[in-house]
Write a protein that holds these residues in place. Sequence first.
Motif, PDB file in Angstrom:
ATOM      1  N   SER A  90       2.863 -10.499 -14.548  1.00  0.00           N
ATOM      2  CA  SER A  90       1.895 -11.537 -14.895  1.00  0.00           C
ATOM      3  C   SER A  90       2.418 -12.226 -16.143  1.00  0.00           C
ATOM      4  N   LEU A  91       2.820 -13.470 -15.994  1.00  0.00           N
ATOM      5  CA  LEU A  91       3.406 -14.147 -17.155  1.00  0.00           C
ATOM      6  C   LEU A  91       2.356 -14.387 -18.239  1.00  0.00           C
ATOM      7  N   ILE A 149      12.880 -12.072 -23.617  1.00  0.00           N
ATOM      8  CA  ILE A 149      12.682 -12.214 -25.064  1.00  0.00           C
ATOM      9  C   ILE A 149      11.715 -13.357 -25.348  1.00  0.00           C
ATOM     10  N   ALA A 150      11.910 -14.449 -24.613  1.00  0.00           N
ATOM     11  CA  ALA A 150      11.051 -15.609 -24.831  1.00  0.00           C
ATOM     12  C   ALA A 150       9.600 -15.253 -24.546  1.00  0.00           C
ATOM     13  N   PHE A 151       9.384 -14.554 -23.445  1.00  0.00           N
ATOM     14  CA  PHE A 151       8.008 -14.221 -23.082  1.00  0.00           C
ATOM     15  C   PHE A 151       7.431 -13.166 -24.025  1.00  0.00           C
ATOM     16  N   SER A 153       8.223 -12.672 -26.961  1.00  0.00           N
ATOM     17  CA  SER A 153       7.965 -13.280 -28.267  1.00  0.00           C
ATOM     18  C   SER A 153       6.599 -13.946 -28.280  1.00  0.00           C
ATOM     19  N   LEU A 154       6.122 -14.316 -27.148  1.00  0.00           N
ATOM     20  CA  LEU A 154       4.794 -14.912 -27.087  1.00  0.00           C
ATOM     21  C   LEU A 154       3.712 -13.856 -26.856  1.00  0.00           C
ATOM     22  N   PHE A 155       4.128 -12.613 -26.621  1.00  0.00           N
ATOM     23  CA  PHE A 155       3.192 -11.502 -26.433  1.00  0.00           C
ATOM     24  C   PHE A 155       2.163 -11.779 -25.348  1.00  0.00           C
ATOM     25  N   ILE A 156       2.589 -12.390 -24.304  1.00  0.00           N
ATOM     26  CA  ILE A 156       1.579 -12.782 -23.327  1.00  0.00           C
ATOM     27  C   ILE A 156       1.853 -12.227 -21.941  1.00  0.00           C
ATOM     28  N   SER A 157       3.067 -11.786 -21.668  1.00  0.00           N
ATOM     29  CA  SER A 157       3.339 -11.331 -20.307  1.00  0.00           C
ATOM     30  C   SER A 157       3.074  -9.837 -20.206  1.00  0.00           C
ATOM     31  N   CYS A 158       2.859  -9.386 -19.000  1.00  0.00           N
ATOM     32  CA  CYS A 158       2.697  -7.955 -18.819  1.00  0.00           C
ATOM     33  C   CYS A 158       3.119  -7.572 -17.408  1.00  0.00           C
ATOM     34  N   GLN A 159       3.506  -6.325 -17.269  1.00  0.00           N
ATOM     35  CA  GLN A 159       3.893  -5.797 -15.970  1.00  0.00           C
ATOM     36  C   GLN A 159       3.071  -4.556 -15.707  1.00  0.00           C
ATOM     37  N   LEU A 192      17.111 -13.021 -21.758  1.00  0.00           N
ATOM     38  CA  LEU A 192      16.688 -14.091 -22.653  1.00  0.00           C
ATOM     39  C   LEU A 192      15.264 -14.525 -22.354  1.00  0.00           C
ATOM     40  N   ILE A 193      14.996 -14.659 -21.076  1.00  0.00           N
ATOM     41  CA  ILE A 193      13.652 -15.069 -20.677  1.00  0.00           C
ATOM     42  C   ILE A 193      12.651 -14.008 -21.111  1.00  0.00           C
ATOM     43  N   VAL A 215      20.550 -14.094 -18.757  1.00  0.00           N
ATOM     44  CA  VAL A 215      19.509 -15.106 -18.740  1.00  0.00           C
ATOM     45  C   VAL A 215      18.152 -14.433 -18.577  1.00  0.00           C
ATOM     46  N   ARG A 244       3.986  -5.655 -10.663  1.00  0.00           N
ATOM     47  CA  ARG A 244       3.390  -6.989 -10.686  1.00  0.00           C
ATOM     48  C   ARG A 244       3.680  -7.630 -12.038  1.00  0.00           C
ATOM     49  N   THR A 260      -3.009 -11.903 -20.493  1.00  0.00           N
ATOM     50  CA  THR A 260      -4.027 -11.612 -21.492  1.00  0.00           C
ATOM     51  C   THR A 260      -4.807 -12.873 -21.846  1.00  0.00           C
TER      52      THR A 260
END
Lengths: 790, 304
Positions: free
Chosen positions: A775-776, B10-12, B14-20, B7-8, B4, A773, A779
């Motif tokens: 999740s963009l 890296i972008a995410f 870099s914001l330390f906000i996405s998770c899997q 790259l995406i 690509v 899953r 947090t």
Amino acid sequence: MLNEVPMIKQVVLTTLSLLVFFSSGLAQNFAISGVVKDADGYEVAYASVKDTISKKGTYTNEDGSYIFNAPAGKYVLEFQSLGYAPSYRVVFLSANTTINIVLEAQALELEEVVIENNEVEQKLNSTEMSTEELTVEEIKKIPAFLGEPDVIKSIQLLPGVTTVGEGATGFNVRGGNIDQNLILADNASIYSSSHLFGFFSVFNPDAVSDLKLYKGSIPARFGERVSSVLDVHQRTGDFERYTLDGGIGVVSSRLTVGGPIIKDKASFTLSGRRTYVDQFFRFSPDEAVQNTDAFFYDLNTKLSYIVNENNVLTFTGYLGRDEFNLDNESFVFNWGNRFGVVNWEHKFNDKLKVNSSISHTNYDYTLGFASFFNWTSQISTLTEKADFVYEANEKHTLGFGINNNNHHFRPGFASPAEDFEDSFEDVIVPQEWSMENGVYLQDEMKVTDKLTVLAGLRFSFYNSFGQADEVVYEDNAPKNAGTAIDTLRFNRNEVTATYAGLEPRFSFLYKIDSLSSLKFGYNRNLQYLQLVSNTTSGFPLDVWKAADYHSKPLKSNQFAVGYVRGLFNNQIELTAETYFKVLRDVQDYKNNADLFLNTTLETELLEARGRSYGLELMLRKRKGKFNGWLSYTLSRTELLTKSEFEEETINNGNWYKASWHKPHDVTFVASYDFTKRFSSSLNFVYATGRAITFPDSRYEILGVVIPNYSTRNADRLSDYHRLDLSATLKSKNYDTKKWKGSWVLSIYNVYARRNAFSYTFSNLGEGSAQAERLSLLGTILPSITYNFKF
Amino acid sequence: MKYVNILISIAFVSLFISCQDEITVDIPDSDKKLVVDAWIRADTNLNVVRLSRSANFSENGLDFPETNAQVFIANENGFRIDFVEDSAGKYIYEQNPNFVVNEFYEMNIVTNDGVSFKSSPEQFLEVQKIDGLLFFTPNFLADFGFPDGFFGEGVYPSITTVEKPGKGDFYAWKIFINGEDLGIGNNLFTQTDQTFVDGATIPYGVFIWADSVGIDEAGRGDTVTIEQMSISEDSFDFINAVNSQLNGGGPFSTPPAPVKSNVFREDNLDEVVLGRFILSDSEKKTEIVRPELVVDNIDFLSIP
């Protein structure tokens, strides 16, 4: 047909010339004109401007400007708008006069006063339906992602507007895809509304005045897209004093300067914004990361010039770009919009006025390995338009006009770098040229005191032009390389395809009583451009495709019925609307379509039928200490792709859900002013997960285990919900000090919900279905921003 | 598109906000479908066809062989070779099939319960020779334009070959290290068509890139074999579609969709069959990873 292009341009030029001719001497009265703004420098739309002696008056336009014509004499003008203290000016009119007004906020007293001419009343009395308005002040109150107020994210909180997920490009309106929204900024269209893959929009909040979203009952003056029109107005500079606005946030900062160029005659605004996450890369121990740039920026400007009481000229310009350069530009990826538009508002007399404009808009991107290959793509459009309004009498208000769009697409050009020129050839997806014209006439008829009818008819006419080589395929066979039998060569400017159609628009308003209205709307729209995108989320590399020899324009018919009721002395608005939309020739894709630099896209495209229907309910309180809205949307959006050939049939010819389909959507947006200095806001969003395709089984071939996907979009992601909070603390004496500062603390995704953007099935050898899953936003995201005005 | 996606990421990141994270999804059982795994090659005396049934997610493993079937390849010119069941669901043919270039062949299957399946005709296409085999290092690839750190330590095989001019040819490559089959390579030009390289002599090689094919430093001295196989355009599309299923579901991936087989049930065309009958001619090139074949920097490009 070769002569059509210059001929239509000639019509436009002739019309503009006639405007100049008519403008010379029809003004008989003196004019009082100006702009009404609030204390923060934002234009106040629909404020009443009334002479208290004669009781005659007008309203400000969407950009806060007004023109009031009257014979010489004494006038006591009252400027009033809900939520502001009225302001008065005594005028001895003997020549054209400019009066700019600043209205002071009057939030605390609102609940005590009798409210007149507010937005609820306007909604009760207007044939307009399926429209939503937001001011930049409302947008700035909404808790923001990383502290950056965002136009597109804000409208996604309105009923009938959804997105496939956080960080996704664009928005979906009433079941329409993201390419079915006409996005206008001061009359210039914008092809890509997103920065950073969709996390931010191209609209700098400090450069925006207000916006209106038409989800249906789209006025006849708008064409080009079938699902919605997002009409954004850029902020006009102050005509009297210089202003400075800005914000410093954790990921970006913005600055806007504005003021008079010639006092009371000409003004300017200039805004800039840039993210700076990449500056932190410089501290990385990895040299490649140190040498990486990843940011976006945008620049906005607006110049306004009040020529005289009957003519206002404005120029709006925009330049925005996302830049990703990895490792000293060994890998380069950048994209962006730019546009310029000149608007001319001209008033022939008290009854007839025109808004004409000429604009050029461009979107392009580049992707490349510096030493290997470069790939570029570009789309540009030149638009000329003129919109007339003629207030014939108390019962009839006519609108009519023309517009002309010249499109030029360069969908893809890939070329090898110098070292590899012998290794592979240039790949050029053929350029496309097309022209789209529209004429329209509409009449708003006040039939009785209770019944008002808005009837409009638009005629659109479209040509695509060569140079082009169009492949001819066998009759009664699917389009693929095996059924190609010939190629037709079209020379430059030779017409390759012609499409035209009538687009009727009707709205009926029946005012049941002073507190409630019933509305009905129908609109038919044609769309000649569609986005070629076969990914869940829109992507900067997506290309637009114009209707041509193979691709037909998209058509939409929408019916809507609405009910509006004012509650609690018209302080609260209750709206309920139900709609049914039918689409033809929606662009869809064959299973496993290959769109990448494809020079024969028609072999991968399908033309689907679509249907969307739903119910939207909203309770909204716009002013006062407590304001916000609660909305609920119930909807269904489906597509059908059926052919006698299996490769051109999806889901065995049965209806399937669109990937952006979310049946239930609840939004609660609230803001409360605890004191003059301290306020707080809250968002809560709940929606059913969007439709996706699950595998139904798994199998092994070629040494790998493969999931077998069967019925398209038959399943869905887990439900989406999120809570955001924000608190704003203004500096002491905010209303009276010149320097006004405020701190905004935002907490996005308060309880750190891991909302799924996508599932990727993995571990296929196990005895259960395991999915990763993504999740963009997985947090909690606190941020702090300092905003200032001077 | 892989670049690509990186790259995406890296972008995410870099914001330390996405998770899997991994979740379990409840999927109901569906019909058991016939699976045909039949990549038949002309240069071997041992060809294998595996027949099985698809596995539901509620079932453990994938071992659902289709036994006691009749399997043969034939064409309208009287060609026919019969496969015999060697073990459960594994059918073999132990002679060279002697296919004729440009002729069409069909696979026929009759299952134990008497149901007949047949493939659409698949053309046997000739293949070009591999002229040379080199091994690129991450250092060279960084000079070449890939971002530093993009490739892990190791060497990455590359072939030199001449693409046959005049028509769109399609290829797949297999990589063997010390005889072990690492599967199908997946790179920029692995499956290629005339648009890019029709008739060109590829001067610096077709770069065989796959996540699993980096040969680590300890592997220098290993024996590497590249097998170049001609495939039809439909098979090329099939392999691409299979690859996209494996990566499907991401925000910027194409939506996963059924992958069409070229095998169908003769009395019920609507029945879903999985897998494919693929025909290939092939050429192999084997080298030991030795220093003179390892390319470590961009100066290599100046060699005439």
